[in-house]
Design an enzyme around this catalytic site. Structure first.
Site, PDB file in Angstrom:
ATOM      1  N   GLU A 119      -3.793   2.239  -5.086  1.00 57.08           N
ATOM      2  CA  GLU A 119      -2.826   2.424  -4.114  1.00 57.08           C
ATOM      3  C   GLU A 119      -2.187   1.049  -3.947  1.00 57.08           C
ATOM      4  O   GLU A 119      -0.527   1.019  -3.467  1.00 57.08           O
ATOM      5  CB  GLU A 119      -2.295   3.461  -3.396  1.00 57.08           C
ATOM      6  CG  GLU A 119      -2.518   3.295  -2.147  1.00 57.08           C
ATOM      7  CD  GLU A 119      -4.148   3.603  -2.046  1.00 57.08           C
ATOM      8  OE1 GLU A 119      -4.854   3.799  -0.525  1.00 57.08           O
ATOM      9  OE2 GLU A 119      -5.538   4.230  -3.062  1.00 57.08           O
ATOM     10  N   HIS A 136      -3.626  13.961 -10.003  1.00 54.02           N
ATOM     11  CA  HIS A 136      -4.195  12.469 -10.824  1.00 54.02           C
ATOM     12  C   HIS A 136      -3.297  11.913 -11.507  1.00 54.02           C
ATOM     13  O   HIS A 136      -2.757  11.426 -11.623  1.00 54.02           O
ATOM     14  CB  HIS A 136      -5.452  12.272 -11.000  1.00 54.02           C
ATOM     15  CG  HIS A 136      -6.908  12.503 -10.097  1.00 54.02           C
ATOM     16  ND1 HIS A 136      -6.486  11.420  -9.097  1.00 54.02           N
ATOM     17  CD2 HIS A 136      -7.213  13.430  -9.603  1.00 54.02           C
ATOM     18  CE1 HIS A 136      -7.461  11.789  -8.186  1.00 54.02           C
ATOM     19  NE2 HIS A 136      -8.059  12.984  -8.667  1.00 54.02           N
ATOM     20  N   ASP A 193       0.580  -1.113  -0.033  1.00 52.33           N
ATOM     21  CA  ASP A 193      -0.410   0.300  -0.066  1.00 52.33           C
ATOM     22  C   ASP A 193       1.128   1.585  -0.196  1.00 52.33           C
ATOM     23  O   ASP A 193       1.546   1.369   0.871  1.00 52.33           O
ATOM     24  CB  ASP A 193      -0.527   0.152   1.212  1.00 52.33           C
ATOM     25  CG  ASP A 193      -1.938   1.536   1.126  1.00 52.33           C
ATOM     26  OD1 ASP A 193      -2.526   1.297   0.472  1.00 52.33           O
ATOM     27  OD2 ASP A 193      -1.757   2.600   1.961  1.00 52.33           O
ATOM     28  N   ILE A 194       0.701   2.213  -0.691  1.00 50.88           N
ATOM     29  CA  ILE A 194       1.587   3.298  -1.101  1.00 50.88           C
ATOM     30  C   ILE A 194       1.189   4.438   0.055  1.00 50.88           C
ATOM     31  O   ILE A 194      -0.620   4.996   0.450  1.00 50.88           O
ATOM     32  CB  ILE A 194       1.244   3.800  -2.208  1.00 50.88           C
ATOM     33  CG1 ILE A 194       1.570   3.176  -3.433  1.00 50.88           C
ATOM     34  CG2 ILE A 194       2.263   5.610  -2.498  1.00 50.88           C
ATOM     35  CD1 ILE A 194       1.173   3.827  -4.634  1.00 50.88           C
ATOM     36  N   ARG A 202       9.700 -12.480  -9.252  1.00 52.57           N
ATOM     37  CA  ARG A 202      10.409 -13.548 -10.155  1.00 52.57           C
ATOM     38  C   ARG A 202       8.847 -14.108 -11.426  1.00 52.57           C
ATOM     39  O   ARG A 202       7.719 -14.144 -11.111  1.00 52.57           O
ATOM     40  CB  ARG A 202      10.182 -14.676  -9.209  1.00 52.57           C
ATOM     41  CG  ARG A 202      11.404 -14.718  -7.586  1.00 52.57           C
ATOM     42  CD  ARG A 202      10.968 -16.424  -7.568  1.00 52.57           C
ATOM     43  NE  ARG A 202      10.175 -16.122  -7.040  1.00 52.57           N
ATOM     44  CZ  ARG A 202       9.223 -17.425  -5.813  1.00 52.57           C
ATOM     45  NH1 ARG A 202      10.253 -18.062  -5.958  1.00 52.57           N
ATOM     46  NH2 ARG A 202       8.337 -17.665  -5.318  1.00 52.57           N
ATOM     47  N   ASN A 220      -1.858  12.368  -4.389  1.00 52.41           N
ATOM     48  CA  ASN A 220      -2.712  12.686  -5.267  1.00 52.41           C
ATOM     49  C   ASN A 220      -3.274  14.423  -5.000  1.00 52.41           C
ATOM     50  O   ASN A 220      -3.353  14.800  -6.809  1.00 52.41           O
ATOM     51  CB  ASN A 220      -3.954  11.964  -5.888  1.00 52.41           C
ATOM     52  CG  ASN A 220      -3.383  11.273  -7.027  1.00 52.41           C
ATOM     53  OD1 ASN A 220      -3.154  11.203  -7.610  1.00 52.41           O
ATOM     54  ND2 ASN A 220      -4.759   9.786  -6.945  1.00 52.41           N
TER      55      ASN A 220
END
Length: 466
Positions: A366, A336, A323-324, A355, A331
């Site tokens: 996000e 945006h 999660d950012i 991988r 934002n």
């Protein structure tokens, strides 16, 4: 009509150009005409064969029926003679008049059987044996009458019965003569059947030769029809069936440059176009347009598959939720478009450091998620920390305005079987770990532990709001 499916003008002209009368017929007319000719030829030949076979079977059946009738009459005669002999013997021993009545009834049966024998045994050898049989029956009947006459005169029953047994040598002779009569009749039947078989064989050879010529002619016509009409039709039909099963990579063979050949080429061109279009649509349906990672729909499907596989084989499975941190602030501050660029960059960083066996998806807004099959909890935490550090070190435009002066992410890790005994609880466990990472100050990786509470058994995957 789309251009790639349209027929060119010169091809249309070649289809409509003058042709011989037979080739000008439709495919259905050609097939019907060919099979009509085949049916007429085969019907005529088979009619001749069946007619000859019917005549042969009728003659053979009649001879067999006559033989069975002769056998039945002779067996009836033998049974009547033996029954009469037994009835008279019992009468002499017991004096019961019912046995005498039975003997008289059997005498009448003997007379009727002899009358029925005459039309059935009409050859010279059969007539001679039949005459000897009638003489033996006459002598046997007279001896029976003599015994009964003595008995009626008052003599004791036992001596008469003994005399009947001593003089019953005629009974085996009667049976032998009747069997001889049947043997002669059987021999005549076999000779007649053999002759009928030889005649039928010669007749069948002629019919088979004619039938063989008809079959060869029919086979030639069928081969020509098959190569020019049926083979292309079958190829196109098989192509349509494969298309119905979703096999768009199937291609039909091209037979020549006639109408079917052009139709087959057009069919293959259409198949190739549909295959490309389906591939593009399939990729679109499972890819997030912004980040080029897998979308939530594909993630949900793959998670169910990996959970079933992990439970079936007992293999490890790990899940990471990213999660950012403070993305809403970024934002709102930069707009945006800048926020979308951050999502694209993080998607690329995830893709470059995972991988090939891992599945990366945008979970919603996000949030990102990674499914790591065959991966332990420790290895998963190590990979998540590596990605978090790479994102922290990356230079994002305007990140200095974020809390801490950098744009970072938080991650929650859960794995089976280290954390959970049941794979379906994996997603909720990773979500609890992510909340714990947020509560710990963000920009960190937290692995699930029982202190975070027991995950809910909830198979419904939810989308977080953007």
């Amino acid at each position: 009509m789309r251009p790639e499916y349209a027929m060119r003008a010169d091809e249309t002209a070649s289809v409509l150009s003058p042709a011989p009368p037979l080739t000008g017929l439709s495919v259905r007319a050609k097939i019907l005409l060919t099979f009509l000719l085949i049916a007429v030829v085969m019907g005529g030949i088979l009619g001749l064969v069946w007619h000859g076979k019917g005549q042969f079977d009728q003659v053979n059946r009649r001879m067999v029926e006559e033989h069975l009738q002769a056998v039945s009459v002779v067996k009836e005669l033998q049974l009547a003679v033996m029954t009469q002999d037994h009835a008279v013997s019992r009468y002499l021993l017991s004096g019961d008049p019912r046995w005498l009545e039975t003997g008289d009834a059997e005498r009448s049966r003997i007379t009727q059987a002899l009358l029925r024998c005459h039309p059935l045994f009409d050859t010279r050898a059969e007539v001679e044996v039949l005459e000897e049989l009638e003489k033996s029956l006459g002598r046997h009947r007279r001896r029976m009458d003599d015994v009964l006459q003595v008995h009626r005169a008052g003599a004791q029953g036992e001596p008469e019965a003994n005399r009947l047994r001593r003089e019953s040598g005629l009974l085996p002779e009667i049976l032998r003569q009747s069997e001889s009569l049947l043997s002669i009749h059987q021999g005549l039947l076999e000779r007649n059947q053999a002759e009928a078989q030889r005649m039928a064989g010669r007749y069948r050879k002629l019919e088979y030769a004619t039938l063989l010529l008809a079959v060869l002619a029919t086979l030639s016509a069928v081969l020509v029809l098959r190569s020019t009409v049926l083979a292309p039709i079958n190829s196109l039909a098989e192509g349509a069936r494969q298309f119905g099963r979703g096999q768009l990579d199937h291609r039909v063979p091209v037979h020549g440059d006639d109408e079917f050949g052009r139709l087959s080429r057009t069919f293959n061109e259409m198949a190739a176009a549909l295959q490309r279009e389906r591939g593009r649509l399939t990729e679109m349906s499972m890819t997030d347009e912004l980040t080029r990672l897998r979308n939530f729909r594909h993630f949900a499907s793959r998670l169910e598959e990996e959970i079933r596989r992990a439970e079936r084989y007992g293999h490890p499975l790990a899940l990471v939720l990213f999660d950012i941190d403070h993305f809403k602030l970024y934002n709102d501050t930069h707009g945006h478009p800048a926020g979308n660029e951050v999502l694209r960059v993080i998607g690329r960083l995830l893709r470059d450091n995972a991988r090939q066996t891992d599945l990366l998806a945008r979970y919603g807004g996000e949030e990102f998620v990674a499914i790591l099959p065959e991966t332990t909890k420790a290895d998963t935490v190590q990979l998540a920390e590596k990605i978090c550090r790479l994102i922290e070190l990356h230079k994002f435009p305007g990140e200095e305005q974020q809390p801490g002066g950098r744009l970072t992410v938080s991650a929650g890790v859960a794995a089976v079987p280290e954390d959970l005994a049941h794979s379906p609880l994996l997603l909720d466990a990773a979500d609890r770990a992510l909340y714990a990472a947020k509560a710990a100050g963000r920009n960190c990786v937290v692995a699930y532990s029982p202190e975070m509470g027991m995950p809910r058994r909830d198979h419904t995957l939810r989308l977080r709001p953007n």
